[in-house]
Design a protein around this motif. Structure first.
Motif, PDB file in Angstrom:
ATOM      1  N   SER A 121       0.780  -1.326   0.119  1.00  0.00           N
ATOM      2  CA  SER A 121       0.109   0.040   0.059  1.00  0.00           C
ATOM      3  C   SER A 121       0.884   1.266  -0.012  1.00  0.00           C
ATOM      4  O   SER A 121       0.549   2.083  -0.704  1.00  0.00           O
ATOM      5  CB  SER A 121      -1.013  -0.036   1.238  1.00  0.00           C
ATOM      6  OG  SER A 121      -1.808  -1.091   1.217  1.00  0.00           O
ATOM      7  N   VAL A 122       1.877   1.271   0.873  1.00  0.00           N
ATOM      8  CA  VAL A 122       2.905   2.234   0.879  1.00  0.00           C
ATOM      9  C   VAL A 122       3.490   2.560  -0.534  1.00  0.00           C
ATOM     10  O   VAL A 122       3.618   3.698  -1.123  1.00  0.00           O
ATOM     11  CB  VAL A 122       3.882   2.155   1.859  1.00  0.00           C
ATOM     12  CG1 VAL A 122       4.876   3.289   1.755  1.00  0.00           C
ATOM     13  CG2 VAL A 122       3.247   2.037   3.228  1.00  0.00           C
ATOM     14  N   ARG A 123       3.886   1.439  -0.963  1.00  0.00           N
ATOM     15  CA  ARG A 123       4.645   1.547  -2.544  1.00  0.00           C
ATOM     16  C   ARG A 123       3.516   2.253  -3.598  1.00  0.00           C
ATOM     17  O   ARG A 123       3.830   2.816  -4.498  1.00  0.00           O
ATOM     18  CB  ARG A 123       4.934   0.199  -3.139  1.00  0.00           C
ATOM     19  CG  ARG A 123       6.127  -0.271  -2.267  1.00  0.00           C
ATOM     20  CD  ARG A 123       6.878  -1.307  -2.706  1.00  0.00           C
ATOM     21  NE  ARG A 123       7.935  -1.891  -2.196  1.00  0.00           N
ATOM     22  CZ  ARG A 123       8.085  -2.861  -1.263  1.00  0.00           C
ATOM     23  NH1 ARG A 123       6.879  -3.343  -0.868  1.00  0.00           N
ATOM     24  NH2 ARG A 123       9.152  -3.112  -0.820  1.00  0.00           N
ATOM     25  N   ARG A 124       2.201   1.860  -3.479  1.00  0.00           N
ATOM     26  CA  ARG A 124       1.198   2.230  -4.412  1.00  0.00           C
ATOM     27  C   ARG A 124       0.800   3.542  -4.309  1.00  0.00           C
ATOM     28  O   ARG A 124       0.806   4.252  -5.096  1.00  0.00           O
ATOM     29  CB  ARG A 124       0.050   1.472  -4.155  1.00  0.00           C
ATOM     30  CG  ARG A 124      -1.359   1.718  -5.176  1.00  0.00           C
ATOM     31  CD  ARG A 124      -2.544   0.858  -4.884  1.00  0.00           C
ATOM     32  NE  ARG A 124      -3.188   1.233  -3.673  1.00  0.00           N
ATOM     33  CZ  ARG A 124      -3.418   0.380  -2.731  1.00  0.00           C
ATOM     34  NH1 ARG A 124      -2.748  -0.655  -2.442  1.00  0.00           N
ATOM     35  NH2 ARG A 124      -4.094   0.920  -1.386  1.00  0.00           N
ATOM     36  N   TRP A 125       0.910   4.010  -2.900  1.00  0.00           N
ATOM     37  CA  TRP A 125       0.615   5.533  -2.706  1.00  0.00           C
ATOM     38  C   TRP A 125       1.835   6.385  -3.082  1.00  0.00           C
ATOM     39  O   TRP A 125       1.700   7.544  -3.581  1.00  0.00           O
ATOM     40  CB  TRP A 125       0.591   5.725  -1.110  1.00  0.00           C
ATOM     41  CG  TRP A 125      -0.902   5.226  -0.506  1.00  0.00           C
ATOM     42  CD1 TRP A 125      -2.167   5.229  -1.050  1.00  0.00           C
ATOM     43  CD2 TRP A 125      -1.004   4.503   0.781  1.00  0.00           C
ATOM     44  NE1 TRP A 125      -3.102   4.626  -0.635  1.00  0.00           N
ATOM     45  CE2 TRP A 125      -2.505   4.345   0.794  1.00  0.00           C
ATOM     46  CE3 TRP A 125      -0.412   4.659   1.883  1.00  0.00           C
ATOM     47  CZ2 TRP A 125      -3.164   3.763   2.021  1.00  0.00           C
ATOM     48  CZ3 TRP A 125      -0.720   3.932   3.051  1.00  0.00           C
ATOM     49  CH2 TRP A 125      -2.313   3.662   3.179  1.00  0.00           C
ATOM     50  N   LEU A 126       2.891   5.976  -3.061  1.00  0.00           N
ATOM     51  CA  LEU A 126       4.068   6.591  -3.499  1.00  0.00           C
ATOM     52  C   LEU A 126       3.942   6.672  -5.062  1.00  0.00           C
ATOM     53  O   LEU A 126       4.167   7.789  -5.716  1.00  0.00           O
ATOM     54  CB  LEU A 126       5.528   5.900  -3.411  1.00  0.00           C
ATOM     55  CG  LEU A 126       5.714   5.859  -1.760  1.00  0.00           C
ATOM     56  CD1 LEU A 126       6.810   4.987  -1.300  1.00  0.00           C
ATOM     57  CD2 LEU A 126       6.559   7.455  -1.397  1.00  0.00           C
ATOM     58  N   ARG A 127       3.694   5.495  -5.815  1.00  0.00           N
ATOM     59  CA  ARG A 127       3.616   5.612  -7.075  1.00  0.00           C
ATOM     60  C   ARG A 127       2.361   6.678  -7.573  1.00  0.00           C
ATOM     61  O   ARG A 127       2.720   7.120  -8.891  1.00  0.00           O
ATOM     62  CB  ARG A 127       3.372   4.079  -7.818  1.00  0.00           C
ATOM     63  CG  ARG A 127       4.123   3.275  -7.820  1.00  0.00           C
ATOM     64  CD  ARG A 127       4.131   1.970  -8.617  1.00  0.00           C
ATOM     65  NE  ARG A 127       2.890   1.125  -8.046  1.00  0.00           N
ATOM     66  CZ  ARG A 127       2.942  -0.001  -7.174  1.00  0.00           C
ATOM     67  NH1 ARG A 127       4.288  -0.116  -6.753  1.00  0.00           N
ATOM     68  NH2 ARG A 127       1.742  -0.495  -6.829  1.00  0.00           N
ATOM     69  N   GLN A 128       1.270   6.347  -7.056  1.00  0.00           N
ATOM     70  CA  GLN A 128       0.413   7.320  -7.201  1.00  0.00           C
ATOM     71  C   GLN A 128       0.236   8.899  -6.860  1.00  0.00           C
ATOM     72  O   GLN A 128      -0.588   9.472  -7.249  1.00  0.00           O
ATOM     73  CB  GLN A 128      -1.059   6.693  -6.635  1.00  0.00           C
ATOM     74  CG  GLN A 128      -1.560   5.459  -7.288  1.00  0.00           C
ATOM     75  CD  GLN A 128      -2.677   4.818  -6.630  1.00  0.00           C
ATOM     76  OE1 GLN A 128      -2.959   5.297  -5.328  1.00  0.00           O
ATOM     77  NE2 GLN A 128      -3.076   3.866  -7.043  1.00  0.00           N
ATOM     78  N   GLY A 129       1.271   9.063  -6.239  1.00  0.00           N
ATOM     79  CA  GLY A 129       1.603  10.380  -5.621  1.00  0.00           C
ATOM     80  C   GLY A 129       0.710  10.672  -4.413  1.00  0.00           C
ATOM     81  O   GLY A 129       0.843  11.929  -4.290  1.00  0.00           O
ATOM     82  N   VAL A 130       0.191   9.765  -3.676  1.00  0.00           N
ATOM     83  CA  VAL A 130      -0.643  10.326  -2.540  1.00  0.00           C
ATOM     84  C   VAL A 130       0.572  10.743  -1.580  1.00  0.00           C
ATOM     85  O   VAL A 130       0.157  11.485  -0.800  1.00  0.00           O
ATOM     86  CB  VAL A 130      -1.520   9.082  -2.111  1.00  0.00           C
ATOM     87  CG1 VAL A 130      -1.994   9.339  -0.789  1.00  0.00           C
ATOM     88  CG2 VAL A 130      -2.337   8.700  -3.288  1.00  0.00           C
ATOM     89  N   ILE A 131       1.573   9.903  -1.327  1.00  0.00           N
ATOM     90  CA  ILE A 131       2.555  10.227  -0.583  1.00  0.00           C
ATOM     91  C   ILE A 131       3.704  10.796  -1.586  1.00  0.00           C
ATOM     92  O   ILE A 131       4.049  10.215  -2.591  1.00  0.00           O
ATOM     93  CB  ILE A 131       3.251   9.200   0.218  1.00  0.00           C
ATOM     94  CG1 ILE A 131       2.374   8.564   1.027  1.00  0.00           C
ATOM     95  CG2 ILE A 131       4.512   9.388   0.763  1.00  0.00           C
ATOM     96  CD1 ILE A 131       2.813   7.339   1.788  1.00  0.00           C
ATOM     97  N   LYS A 132       4.058  12.111  -1.391  1.00  0.00           N
ATOM     98  CA  LYS A 132       5.092  12.840  -2.300  1.00  0.00           C
ATOM     99  C   LYS A 132       6.267  12.603  -2.050  1.00  0.00           C
ATOM    100  O   LYS A 132       6.777  12.836  -0.910  1.00  0.00           O
ATOM    101  CB  LYS A 132       4.766  14.284  -2.262  1.00  0.00           C
ATOM    102  CG  LYS A 132       3.382  14.867  -2.239  1.00  0.00           C
ATOM    103  CD  LYS A 132       2.904  14.970  -3.869  1.00  0.00           C
ATOM    104  CE  LYS A 132       1.562  15.741  -3.643  1.00  0.00           C
ATOM    105  NZ  LYS A 132       0.614  14.844  -4.521  1.00  0.00           N
TER     106      LYS A 132
END
Length: 192
Positions: free
Chosen positions: A22-33
């Motif tokens: 989930s962390v990696r997905r949020w990083l790829r999607q830009g949710v976590i900058k």
């Protein structure tokens, strides 16, 4: 800068995710900058500010923007520097919120009937004054106006008294004593 593993440990502690992917997905999607890694071997490097912004967005009440730095969390034997985390505090806030929601719906595990003689015995055990005994009894009666006999309703590790959530006194084995001693201390500290 955080690695994915360190960021995951922090997010898991706040109960935001239980999956590192989930962390990696949020990083790829830009949710976590965070800047994209130049190679897989290098991996993601997440700036502290980006993770703080994400946590503040997800947990505005628990993780305010301006946070004092007074604790650190140990995760995978490395210290996450400049990160404040009070896991027990977060857990207690969550439990209290759930408890209040159930209490609001009038869902209780049971109740403890309060007897003047038991309150007197507990007051004498602590060697408190007769004046405090009378005040405790009067407040117990006032708290139970809707019932013919004074009582308090309890749920899990807490009970309702004077509109407040009081924790049971875990120093005693008997439920009645846990309730009575907690009430005595509450009244003693918040004496009129």
């Amino acid at each position: 800068m955080y690695s994915v593993d360190k960021a995951f440990d922090l997010l898991k502690a706040y109960k935001i995710t239980t999956n590192k992917e989930s962390v990696r997905r949020w990083l790829r999607q830009g949710v976590i900058k965070a800047p994209a890694p130049s190679s897989r071997k290098e991996g993601w490097k997440i700036p502290k500010e980006a993770l703080d912004d994400f946590l503040q967005q997800r947990l505005p009440d628990v993780y305010p923007k301006e946070r004092p730095i007074n604790k650190t969390i140990v995760a995978n034997e490395s210290i996450l520097v400049n990160t404040t985390l009070d896991v027990k505090g977060v857990e207690e806030q969550t439990r209290a919120k759930m408890w209040r929601e159930l209490a609001r719906k009038n869902i209780w595990e049971g109740y403890v009937e309060l007897k003047k003689t038991r309150i007197r015995e507990c007051i004498e055990h602590r060697r408190y004054s007769k004046k405090l005994e009378m005040e405790v009894w009067q407040r117990c009666v006032a708290n139970s106006r809707a019932y013919s006999k004074p009582r308090v309703s309890y749920l899990l590790e807490a009970f309702s008294f004077e509109g407040k959530r009081l924790l049971l006194d875990q120093n005693f084995a008997d439920l009645e004593e846990q309730v009575i001693f907690a009430i005595i201390e509450h009244v003693r500290i918040n004496s009129r």
